[in-house]
Design a protein around this motif. Structure first.
Motif, PDB file in Angstrom:
ATOM      1  N   LYS A   1       4.154   6.480  -0.981  1.00  0.00           N
ATOM      2  CA  LYS A   1       4.566   6.946   0.350  1.00  0.00           C
ATOM      3  C   LYS A   1       5.894   6.312   0.735  1.00  0.00           C
ATOM      4  O   LYS A   1       6.097   5.120   0.569  1.00  0.00           O
TER       5      LYS A   1
ATOM      6  N   SER B   1      -1.745   0.853 -11.848  1.00  0.00           N
ATOM      7  CA  SER B   1      -3.103   1.403 -11.759  1.00  0.00           C
ATOM      8  C   SER B   1      -3.631   1.665 -13.167  1.00  0.00           C
ATOM      9  O   SER B   1      -2.889   1.955 -14.088  1.00  0.00           O
TER      10      SER B   1
ATOM     11  N   VAL C   1       2.150   1.632  -3.608  1.00  0.00           N
ATOM     12  CA  VAL C   1       1.089   2.050  -4.532  1.00  0.00           C
ATOM     13  C   VAL C   1       0.760   3.530  -4.345  1.00  0.00           C
ATOM     14  O   VAL C   1       0.527   4.248  -5.308  1.00  0.00           O
ATOM     15  N   ARG C   2       0.764   3.974  -3.095  1.00  0.00           N
ATOM     16  CA  ARG C   2       0.413   5.371  -2.798  1.00  0.00           C
ATOM     17  C   ARG C   2       1.600   6.321  -2.929  1.00  0.00           C
ATOM     18  O   ARG C   2       1.455   7.529  -2.731  1.00  0.00           O
TER      19      ARG C   2
ATOM     20  N   ARG D   1       0.829  -1.218   0.000  1.00  0.00           N
ATOM     21  CA  ARG D   1       0.000   0.000   0.000  1.00  0.00           C
ATOM     22  C   ARG D   1       0.856   1.258   0.000  1.00  0.00           C
ATOM     23  O   ARG D   1       0.537   2.233  -0.680  1.00  0.00           O
ATOM     24  N   ALA D   2       1.945   1.246   0.749  1.00  0.00           N
ATOM     25  CA  ALA D   2       2.848   2.410   0.760  1.00  0.00           C
ATOM     26  C   ALA D   2       3.427   2.630  -0.637  1.00  0.00           C
ATOM     27  O   ALA D   2       3.497   3.767  -1.116  1.00  0.00           O
TER      28      ALA D   2
END
Length: 67
Positions: free
Chosen positions: A42, A66, A39-40, A36-37
């Motif tokens: 971060k 994406s 993909v975002r 998740r980090a």
């Protein structure tokens, strides 16, 4: 942080060195945090990233592009 008696505490003062395994993050959960980090976009603190990677063990991080 204040306790119920009004005394101030820091996080390092209340952390436990030994905790039951039920509170550990599974390798799959660690990998999910890393994914998740990524993909975002971060950036995780290096110490956290290394700990999550170590706990994830042999699982690999696959990030889907994406749409």
């Amino acid at each position: 942080m204040e306790s119920s008696e009004g005394q101030e505490s820091t996080l390092s003062q209340i952390l436990l060195a030994e905790v039951p395994e039920k509170y550990y993050l599974s390798p799959k959960a660690c990998l999910g945090i890393l994914r998740r980090a990524s993909v975002r976009g971060k950036e995780l603190p290096e110490v956290l990233k290394k700990a999550l990677e170590r706990q994830a063990g042999g699982l690999t991080l696959e990030v889907e592009p994406s749409a």
